[in-house]
Every structure is written in structure tokens, then in C-alpha cells.
Design a protein around this motif. Sequence first.
Motif, PDB file in Angstrom:
ATOM      1  N   GLN A  69      -5.973  -2.068  13.271  1.00  0.00           N
ATOM      2  CA  GLN A  69      -6.102  -2.821  12.019  1.00  0.00           C
ATOM      3  C   GLN A  69      -5.642  -4.264  12.240  1.00  0.00           C
ATOM      4  O   GLN A  69      -4.599  -4.692  11.772  1.00  0.00           O
ATOM      5  CB  GLN A  69      -5.273  -2.159  10.920  1.00  0.00           C
ATOM      6  CG  GLN A  69      -5.724  -0.737  10.593  1.00  0.00           C
ATOM      7  CD  GLN A  69      -4.792  -0.079   9.614  1.00  0.00           C
ATOM      8  OE1 GLN A  69      -4.000  -0.748   8.960  1.00  0.00           O
ATOM      9  NE2 GLN A  69      -4.882   1.233   9.486  1.00  0.00           N
ATOM     10  N   THR A  82      -0.488 -11.090  13.557  1.00  0.00           N
ATOM     11  CA  THR A  82      -1.800 -11.275  12.926  1.00  0.00           C
ATOM     12  C   THR A  82      -1.732 -12.180  11.708  1.00  0.00           C
ATOM     13  O   THR A  82      -2.430 -13.180  11.615  1.00  0.00           O
ATOM     14  CB  THR A  82      -2.394  -9.912  12.521  1.00  0.00           C
ATOM     15  OG1 THR A  82      -2.565  -9.118  13.687  1.00  0.00           O
ATOM     16  CG2 THR A  82      -3.736 -10.094  11.815  1.00  0.00           C
ATOM     17  N   ASP A  83      -0.867 -11.841  10.741  1.00  0.00           N
ATOM     18  CA  ASP A  83      -0.817 -12.656   9.524  1.00  0.00           C
ATOM     19  C   ASP A  83       0.596 -12.903   9.020  1.00  0.00           C
ATOM     20  O   ASP A  83       0.793 -13.641   8.065  1.00  0.00           O
ATOM     21  CB  ASP A  83      -1.661 -12.015   8.411  1.00  0.00           C
ATOM     22  CG  ASP A  83      -1.293 -10.555   8.160  1.00  0.00           C
ATOM     23  OD1 ASP A  83      -0.144 -10.175   8.478  1.00  0.00           O
ATOM     24  OD2 ASP A  83      -2.147  -9.811   7.660  1.00  0.00           O
ATOM     25  N   ASP A 140       2.542 -10.847   7.426  1.00  0.00           N
ATOM     26  CA  ASP A 140       2.866 -10.148   6.186  1.00  0.00           C
ATOM     27  C   ASP A 140       3.395  -8.746   6.493  1.00  0.00           C
ATOM     28  O   ASP A 140       3.329  -8.265   7.621  1.00  0.00           O
ATOM     29  CB  ASP A 140       1.619 -10.037   5.291  1.00  0.00           C
ATOM     30  CG  ASP A 140       1.210 -11.391   4.723  1.00  0.00           C
ATOM     31  OD1 ASP A 140       2.102 -12.238   4.565  1.00  0.00           O
ATOM     32  OD2 ASP A 140       0.014 -11.576   4.463  1.00  0.00           O
ATOM     33  N   TYR A 141       3.912  -8.094   5.443  1.00  0.00           N
ATOM     34  CA  TYR A 141       4.409  -6.721   5.573  1.00  0.00           C
ATOM     35  C   TYR A 141       3.228  -5.756   5.561  1.00  0.00           C
ATOM     36  O   TYR A 141       2.305  -5.886   4.757  1.00  0.00           O
ATOM     37  CB  TYR A 141       5.357  -6.392   4.418  1.00  0.00           C
ATOM     38  CG  TYR A 141       5.860  -4.963   4.445  1.00  0.00           C
ATOM     39  CD1 TYR A 141       6.966  -4.628   5.205  1.00  0.00           C
ATOM     40  CD2 TYR A 141       5.209  -3.961   3.722  1.00  0.00           C
ATOM     41  CE1 TYR A 141       7.437  -3.318   5.245  1.00  0.00           C
ATOM     42  CE2 TYR A 141       5.670  -2.647   3.751  1.00  0.00           C
ATOM     43  CZ  TYR A 141       6.783  -2.336   4.521  1.00  0.00           C
ATOM     44  OH  TYR A 141       7.233  -1.043   4.557  1.00  0.00           O
ATOM     45  N   HIS A 142       3.279  -4.749   6.490  1.00  0.00           N
ATOM     46  CA  HIS A 142       2.246  -3.714   6.539  1.00  0.00           C
ATOM     47  C   HIS A 142       2.924  -2.365   6.738  1.00  0.00           C
ATOM     48  O   HIS A 142       3.575  -2.134   7.767  1.00  0.00           O
ATOM     49  CB  HIS A 142       1.254  -3.968   7.681  1.00  0.00           C
ATOM     50  CG  HIS A 142       0.423  -5.194   7.483  1.00  0.00           C
ATOM     51  ND1 HIS A 142      -0.641  -5.250   6.610  1.00  0.00           N
ATOM     52  CD2 HIS A 142       0.520  -6.433   8.037  1.00  0.00           C
ATOM     53  CE1 HIS A 142      -1.179  -6.461   6.635  1.00  0.00           C
ATOM     54  NE2 HIS A 142      -0.489  -7.195   7.501  1.00  0.00           N
ATOM     55  N   GLU A 180       9.733   1.303  -1.507  1.00  0.00           N
ATOM     56  CA  GLU A 180       9.291   1.111  -0.115  1.00  0.00           C
ATOM     57  C   GLU A 180      10.484   0.978   0.829  1.00  0.00           C
ATOM     58  O   GLU A 180      10.467   1.492   1.953  1.00  0.00           O
ATOM     59  CB  GLU A 180       8.380  -0.113  -0.007  1.00  0.00           C
ATOM     60  CG  GLU A 180       7.796  -0.353   1.390  1.00  0.00           C
ATOM     61  CD  GLU A 180       6.900   0.784   1.865  1.00  0.00           C
ATOM     62  OE1 GLU A 180       6.539   0.767   3.061  1.00  0.00           O
ATOM     63  OE2 GLU A 180       6.565   1.681   1.074  1.00  0.00           O
ATOM     64  N   ARG A 225      -0.665  -7.257  16.717  1.00  0.00           N
ATOM     65  CA  ARG A 225      -0.540  -6.739  15.348  1.00  0.00           C
ATOM     66  C   ARG A 225       0.569  -7.476  14.588  1.00  0.00           C
ATOM     67  O   ARG A 225       0.407  -7.822  13.416  1.00  0.00           O
ATOM     68  CB  ARG A 225      -0.220  -5.243  15.448  1.00  0.00           C
ATOM     69  CG  ARG A 225      -0.206  -4.528  14.115  1.00  0.00           C
ATOM     70  CD  ARG A 225      -1.623  -4.128  13.685  1.00  0.00           C
ATOM     71  NE  ARG A 225      -1.607  -3.642  12.312  1.00  0.00           N
ATOM     72  CZ  ARG A 225      -1.325  -2.390  11.985  1.00  0.00           C
ATOM     73  NH1 ARG A 225      -1.033  -1.514  12.919  1.00  0.00           N
ATOM     74  NH2 ARG A 225      -1.362  -2.020  10.719  1.00  0.00           N
ATOM     75  N   GLN A 264      10.095  -6.891   9.370  1.00  0.00           N
ATOM     76  CA  GLN A 264       9.216  -6.360   8.334  1.00  0.00           C
ATOM     77  C   GLN A 264      10.000  -6.001   7.073  1.00  0.00           C
ATOM     78  O   GLN A 264       9.549  -6.255   5.952  1.00  0.00           O
ATOM     79  CB  GLN A 264       8.486  -5.126   8.873  1.00  0.00           C
ATOM     80  CG  GLN A 264       7.401  -5.437   9.881  1.00  0.00           C
ATOM     81  CD  GLN A 264       6.135  -5.971   9.239  1.00  0.00           C
ATOM     82  OE1 GLN A 264       5.452  -5.257   8.488  1.00  0.00           O
ATOM     83  NE2 GLN A 264       5.817  -7.226   9.495  1.00  0.00           N
ATOM     84  N   PHE A 306       1.935  -0.464   9.932  1.00  0.00           N
ATOM     85  CA  PHE A 306       2.525  -1.065  11.127  1.00  0.00           C
ATOM     86  C   PHE A 306       4.004  -0.691  11.239  1.00  0.00           C
ATOM     87  O   PHE A 306       4.506  -0.413  12.333  1.00  0.00           O
ATOM     88  CB  PHE A 306       2.353  -2.586  11.058  1.00  0.00           C
ATOM     89  CG  PHE A 306       2.913  -3.312  12.253  1.00  0.00           C
ATOM     90  CD1 PHE A 306       2.594  -2.937  13.539  1.00  0.00           C
ATOM     91  CD2 PHE A 306       3.768  -4.388  12.072  1.00  0.00           C
ATOM     92  CE1 PHE A 306       3.109  -3.611  14.638  1.00  0.00           C
ATOM     93  CE2 PHE A 306       4.287  -5.078  13.157  1.00  0.00           C
ATOM     94  CZ  PHE A 306       3.957  -4.687  14.453  1.00  0.00           C
ATOM     95  N   THR A 343      -7.033  -8.406  12.535  1.00  0.00           N
ATOM     96  CA  THR A 343      -8.128  -9.324  12.225  1.00  0.00           C
ATOM     97  C   THR A 343      -9.003  -9.507  13.452  1.00  0.00           C
ATOM     98  O   THR A 343      -8.514  -9.812  14.541  1.00  0.00           O
ATOM     99  CB  THR A 343      -7.552 -10.683  11.785  1.00  0.00           C
ATOM    100  OG1 THR A 343      -6.661 -10.460  10.692  1.00  0.00           O
ATOM    101  CG2 THR A 343      -8.664 -11.626  11.373  1.00  0.00           C
TER     102      THR A 343
END
Length: 730
Positions: A7, A41-42, A44-46, A89, A38, A78, A49, A9
Motif C-alpha cells: 500500500q 510515503t506521506d 501520515d498515520y496508517h 486507536e 512505506r 506513528q 502499517f 503510492t
Amino acid sequence: MFRISSQVTASFALKPEIEQIISREFEDGPIACALFTRFLTDGDYHAGFVDELVQLAAGVAGASWELRCACVLMLENQILLLAPQELDEHKRVLRGVGVRFADAQAQMSILQLRHRLSRLSRVHGLMCGPKTTAASLTDFLHVARQECKLTLAPYFFKPQEVATRLLSLVRVSRGIVHWVPPAGDQEGNAVEIGPYEREIIAALSPESHIYWTGRRTPSAINSLVESPLGTVVLVVKLPGSDLELEIKRSGIRGLHPLQIQMPSQLRLYGGSSGGSNDAEANSAHRLAGIYRLVHGCEAPLSTALCISSIQTIPAWRGEAHLLDYFTDRNTYGNGYHLMRSAMDEAMRRFEPQGPRLDLPGPLGLTVRYLHRMLPRQSWLQGTTSFRLDLLERYLSSAGPSAYFIELQRLSQPKRTHGSMSRRSGKNSKQQTVDLQSSPVTESLRSATERRCYTDDQARRFADDLLEEILGVFFPPSDCSGTYGEYVERALAFPANRSRANSIYLFLMREIGLLWGTLLATCGCSHGESFVARNVGLKSRWQSGYWKVRIIFMDHDLLWVPGQSNNDFDPKISLEGMRLDDGYLFEDESAPNQARGVIGTIERIYRIERPLRSAGTDAFENALAEGYRKTRRQMVTSPTVRKMFSQQVLVNIADWESIVWDRLETRKSGLDPHAWSCKAIAFLRERNYMPEAIEKWIALVENYLDLLERYSYLFDPKYLDFSLSYKQPGE
């Protein structure tokens, strides 16, 4: 085989310079590159991941130790990307990791954890997805290599695998337990050790194993196990822990861990005698116990966990018994005759006259020497490798050179005098020769040394040091200029400056409180516990905040009297007090004097003159508080009083009484002869022997200037001498 989720980009690819860094830093290159692709990539929190990071950090995919550490730091990154109010979360992730907290306290526990994690915001803030620079990623990976800074590491690295990792970096031989703290006696435990740390310590078996510095032992600061530059100790900094352990006297790198080099002194080079270790352990344990009982908190000093007698040594041909190592030439190897000559000369100089162990031959000499210098190894808790003299040097403009050049020297193959491998011939690559020094080779060596570190490496070195002495550190945005300019700019930054000032005042109070407690017992360290090389700073996570503590170490000459009736000697107390005073302060008119602890702290924190006055007040107030509170509890608290002989308490009260009278006589300008007559009559009435009376009177006169400097300690307004003659309840 574990696979990183795709996952990512589609258009995103790692920059070539970042891919080079990852390939260089990790042996598991493909999986590491996929992981960082990974991660970057951006920015942000995933959630997906995060779940992958948890599995990798736990080692389920067979990732390398270094990659697992990086995964822990990425996981912490993260978590900090989550908003504090996203409790569900947070709870899902943390419970998946193994963090336990009650639902009713979840919000508070999560906020506390985020606060602890945010200490590393200086590197987390640099991770900005595809815009992350190579220098920023290197900063991130540099911190990831310091296991002690990874808060969540204990949930991923099991105690046994931490012990296995540590064992791979040192040499090990056998020993036998000699000393442990008295069973059930908790007063002397200066630091509370958590269950995770205890499991690791148990796995290392410090009572029966002896640990030695080896070729693979790191010397870089904040390593899992570290042989600090210029020392013969090992320090252990466990994953996610602010507790530091010291293994005292771990030998010399190379083929001869223990050496006898100086016949002018009875000492082991690389080791220490059992008597020295025993004295240090007992005295520090006693002072820590008194301090805790009096003040209700841990003492700012290191204490021993255990002491083991050394049975075997890792010699050049394998593990050897201590007697064989020092007696058999084939076991010891090159340098045997020099070692034996030094041993013989030392015994001729220092062996006492009279009956002795008169054993024949080489073994007899070894037994006689070891009878005087039987080596032991101590495990100490609550230590710090960040000693004041080292911090002052490392935070100076010459700091990076002193550090990185020595690291480089240790990483290069050793050249030994007169040694050559058994292989010979002009094509042999295993020959080792002693190169002659010349102006050309010295110039080349200097040029190499000057190029042994980059500006970025020096900046990271400064950041590590500053974070330790400030607890939480905010790096300046301007990284230009020299190393010295960067350090000055960092300490001038308002948030750092404010912390530095408050920490300085706190440390001054801590110094005064400990010394006042020691002086109240009429104890002293003869300067050993108060010299700058034996005092250090350590950041500790306490009550939800990072706090910088001062730690006093190496208590070889520490004396805390009072255990037996004859255990009081004002001569020892005064001379030791004079030496302690000399190492706490420094005389600017005596340039050859050792730099004082207080002056060194002021230079480390760049304290300006106006604040020094407030620091002096904090020190003197704490000194008086420590002295008076300890003296009161020595005579009124049953638990404290039982640690002292009744006769010693009476002796101390009599001593304080005549000292105060003499100080008042001097202050009033009265005839000192009248005081001495009164003092003699008083001491005779108290049944002191004539020689003791004469000695006490002379000591007061000889040390009058020192006593006057601390005259406020003896004020009877705060000390009721009469209580010392009575048991509690009388």
C-alpha cells in the motif's frame, strides 16, 4: 516469509541517497528499503502499517536487531502522529504491543506515554514523508541505534535475547559470589529496579559470571553495553530504561585483560582489589540507607548489587584460571617476563614485614601477590557514564576530536611492540610491526584524524550530550558554524536556557543535601566521591517528567562512622572534610588544582555570575538542612538511631559542643586559652582520656578556618546536644 504491504503510492520511490543510507545501515536490505518506502510515503498515520511494525519489531519475521530497533522508533513516531483524543486507536495499538493499563486510567496513561515519547520530537519532527532529507533520516537512525532511548523496546526485546545480544559484545569468564546486600535490607537500595531490568540481570548471572571488555565491545555513547573511553569499566544501558548498570573493572582490551605494569604501586592495571570493592560496597550501602531513612527518597549515589571473586580470565589461548594466568608463561603470552618482574618488585616494596606466605617458586610469588591483590568485580546500580569531567571536555570546542579520534583509534587493528604472527614471509598479511614515528607519518596521522568525523556527526554527538544534561532538549534551527558555536547557541535557546538554570539550582541543592547528610555522621570520602571524574549526570523519568539527577560514584575511600563504640575520629573527619571541600570547590588562584565539581557544573551549563549567587544559597541552605535533619533523626528516630553506636552519638555531640564554643570565642574576640581550659574541664567531666582531650583541642585549632566556614552547621539552636545522651523515650 514476512512481506511489507504494497500500500504505497505508485509514483513514490526512495531518493538514491536515502536508499544508500538504508542499504549501508541494515543487513536486511530489501525488506528495510520496502519498510522505509512505506514509512516515508506521506508522513501520515496508517493503522495497517503500525500492525506491520509491531510484527517486525517483535522479531517474528527474523529481522535484524538494528531493523527491529528502527521499527520501534517508527512505531513511536506513528503513535505521536495520532491526536491525543484518539483514545480508541491508542488503546488498540498499545494493548497490541503489550502495554497494560486500566480503562479508568487509560487517558492519563496514554498522555503520560505520549509525554515520554515526545522527548524525541527533535528527530520525529524531521520525518516529513517524501520531503525527508538524508541528514534527517540519518539523525533518526542514529537515535534508533540507542536502545535505551526507545521507550517501547521492552515490549519487543525479551530479557533473554537482550542478555544474548549483550553477551555477544563482551568476553565472559567464571567467578563466584562474594558479597550481596544483606537479605531483606532495602534501605541501601538507592535505585528501584523494575521487573524487566531484574530479568535481564538474572539472565546475565552477575554472581557467577565475570564480564570483560572485548574487541567487539562498543565505546560509542548510549550503546547497549559500552566501554566508555578512558575507563576500565563496562556500562549497561538496557532497552527503554533510564537505569544504568556499571560493571566495575572489566579489564583492558586485548590479550591481557589484567596487567601488572607499575611496581611503584600495589595495583592491578585493568582490575581492582577485593578489599577496595568491599569497602566501597559497604560504605555506599550504609550512606544510601541513612539518606533514605532521613529524607525519604533515594540517595544520589551508586550502590553495589553484588561483588564476585574472579576465578578465570579470558587469556589469549582461551579461558584460564587466575593462578595459571599470572604464573604460566604459555598461558599469559607475550610480556610475561615484564609482568613477573613488576609483580616481584611490587611485593618487595609493599609486602608487610614479619611472617608471610613463604611458598617456593613462581606459584609462590603469584599466591603472595594475589593474597594482597585478589581481584574482584562489582556490579553497581544507579551509575552514569556521563561524568562531569567528560561532559565538560566533550561540550568544549575540542569535544568531537577527543571523542571521534579515540573511537577511530579503537576501531583500527592493534599494533603491538615486538609482536609478530607465527606466519612469516614477505607476502604474509598477518605480520604486525611497530611502525617508527616520523614527522611525515605524524602529519599524515593528524590529517587523517582531522577527517574522522563530519559536521553532522559532531552535531548529533552534541545533541546526545545536551539531551542527557537537559532531560528534554530543543535543538537550534541554525546548525551553521563550528561545533562550539552550535553548543553555545543551543544552550542560549530560551527553552534550553530556562531548563539549564533550573537544573543547575536543583543540582546545587542535591550536592548540599548529600554532603550535609554525610557531614552529620562525621563521615567523609577523602575527596574520592566528590572529584569531578567520579560525579556524573543522568536523565531519569520520574513522576511523569524527565529529570536530571546528579550521581556520586566510586566510594573507595568513603567513611561513614558509627557502627561500633570506637568508630569516631575527628582527625579523619576533618581531614576528609577538607579534601571533600577542596574537590567540591576550586581555588582559581591555584591553576594546578583539580577542577571542582561545582565549577565544572557551572561551566557545563554556562551559568552566568548572577545565578551563581543563587546556586550558592541553594547549596548552603540544603547543606544546613541535610546536616540538621540527619543529626536530629540520629538521636530521635529509632530506625536511624539503631544504625549508630550510642557511644558515637555521645562523642559527636561532645565534639560539636566544643567546636561551637570555640567558634563563638573567636567571633567574640575572647581569649582562646579560656576556651581551651573550659573545653578540657568539660571533656574530663565526660571521662575522656588525657591524650584524646589533647588531640581534640589541637584539632579544633588546626582546622579552625575550615570549621568557621561551616560554623552555621553547629548552631545549638538547631542541634540539641543533650538528646544525644538519651535513648528515645527517656
